[in-house]
Design an enzyme around this catalytic site. Sequence first.
Site, PDB file in Angstrom:
ATOM      1  N   SER A   1       0.805  -1.224   0.000  1.00 35.59           N
ATOM      2  CA  SER A   1       0.000   0.000   0.000  1.00 35.59           C
ATOM      3  C   SER A   1       0.836   1.272   0.000  1.00 35.59           C
ATOM      4  O   SER A   1       0.307   2.365  -0.179  1.00 35.59           O
ATOM      5  CB  SER A   1      -0.948   0.023   1.206  1.00 35.59           C
ATOM      6  OG  SER A   1      -0.251   0.353   2.387  1.00 35.59           O
TER       7      SER A   1
ATOM      8  N   LYS B   1       1.218   3.949   7.342  1.00 29.12           N
ATOM      9  CA  LYS B   1       0.536   4.850   6.422  1.00 29.12           C
ATOM     10  C   LYS B   1       1.064   6.275   6.585  1.00 29.12           C
ATOM     11  O   LYS B   1       1.773   6.595   7.538  1.00 29.12           O
ATOM     12  CB  LYS B   1      -0.976   4.857   6.685  1.00 29.12           C
ATOM     13  CG  LYS B   1      -1.685   3.535   6.451  1.00 29.12           C
ATOM     14  CD  LYS B   1      -1.808   3.212   4.983  1.00 29.12           C
ATOM     15  CE  LYS B   1      -2.603   1.932   4.759  1.00 29.12           C
ATOM     16  NZ  LYS B   1      -1.879   0.734   5.238  1.00 29.12           N
TER      17      LYS B   1
END
EC number: 3.4.21.88
Length: 201
Positions: free
Chosen positions: A120, A157
């Site tokens: 991701s 993230k």
Amino acid sequence: MEQLTARQTEVLQIITRHLETCGYPPTLREIAAKLGISGTLGVMKHLEALEKKGYLRRQEGSTRGITLCNQNQATSLPIVGVVRAGLLHPAIQDIEGHFAIDRSQLASGGAFFLRVKGDSMIHAHIVEGDLALVRPQPDASNRDIVVAMVEGEATLKRFYREADRIRLQPENPNYEPIIIQKGEQEVSIVGKVVGIYRQME
């Protein structure tokens, strides 16, 4: 520092002498020639071992990308488990090994490594298998890349604090951001990612 095998010592001496004589590091083939071997696979394995033990650093994509470490400045940090760069994933905190870096790369004590799983964060040049160097801290600034715990599960993230929520943004359009509305979920910052280390094959 960990002890070297006889062959690793020989490789380190070859690199040191080449740097002293030429002013730049040798290529894999030049090291292989000095060792009296024809292929470079064995050289790569020795360099990988020397890097893990903190004696040198390699630069990916460079034929002469070898830098010797100051042995008095090297430190070995634990790889404490895996963090998911993808969907939320339970944190794993079993120490799987150690990885040596130069002390000058540490801004504070308590830092540790997590091994990245998932894709991701590929547009931030963070890929599966990378080692993320994490500096423990309880908060973050917008755009920091962080390791966060959301309801007891860990994720890596990019961090954004917005009006009434926190957004944990992936760097891959195939993934949706994780939105934490104020008061709805428990979220905590484990630390800020201050470096990414990739071991060359």
